[in-house]
Scaffold this active site. Sequence first.
Site: not given
Length: 271
Positions: A79, A104, A153, A157, A189, A250
Amino acid sequence: MGAMQESNTEQLRNRPVLSFVRRSGRLDARLQRAWDRYAGEYLLDVNAGEGSLDVRPGVTIDGGYVCRTWGNDNPLIVEIGTGQGENIVAAAAAHPDMNFLALEVYDPGVAHTMLLAGKQGLGNLRIAQVNAPELFKVMADGVVAEVWTYFPDPWPKMRHHKRRIVQPALAGEIRRALVPGGLWRIATDIEDYALHVHEVMDAMPGFENVGGLTVSLPTEHVGKGNADEAAGLPHADFVESPRFEGRVLTNFERKGLQAGRVIHDFAYRAV
């Protein structure tokens, strides 16, 4: 221009575009205790040095590495951007017959993932605190069963769209690392990010979009300042996937739904 200035300019020009901003996230006492207790068990020693997110020269993630690290040759799921670890820890707990690797970069997310995994005594989860594209470069062909990238993320912009993690270069490395028939699952999303995924992945050699849903999206990009114009832009139909049942709901996804945002799911199969 002096030789040193020329050298510095060349280094800046060749520096990779990152999908994240380096920032120091302080650990509270609880997360620091989790780090101290569980880092030796869960955190892979693959970094080029202390504080570096580059992969150390000589590291190769192949079948032998998986067997030595996880103690078996079970399928490996990676992931990218695990955040607080809610999803990958739940998946690892539900599937003890599979191996999981959490990627991460931020200290609090790494520590919280360790905390969740440690509380359950999970032995099939490991964490790498490195830049994901760099790690995939050292992965052997066909070593990964699935790759998950959930709610990356969005870099809203327009001038920052090049920072989005879904890019042709990474897609090529993931395709090589996936087993034949392996999947790259993506969810966002953000409507404009969904268009970005289609632009990168639908024409990507070696991948097949296996979604079964038809969605309508604007065919032009919008940024942070003009996102409200999206509804008036030309639209076209695209193929996406039903929500992956293996993804837990989540807090991040729940907040997006409460805000009225539509979740876009994708599944691309290595062919």
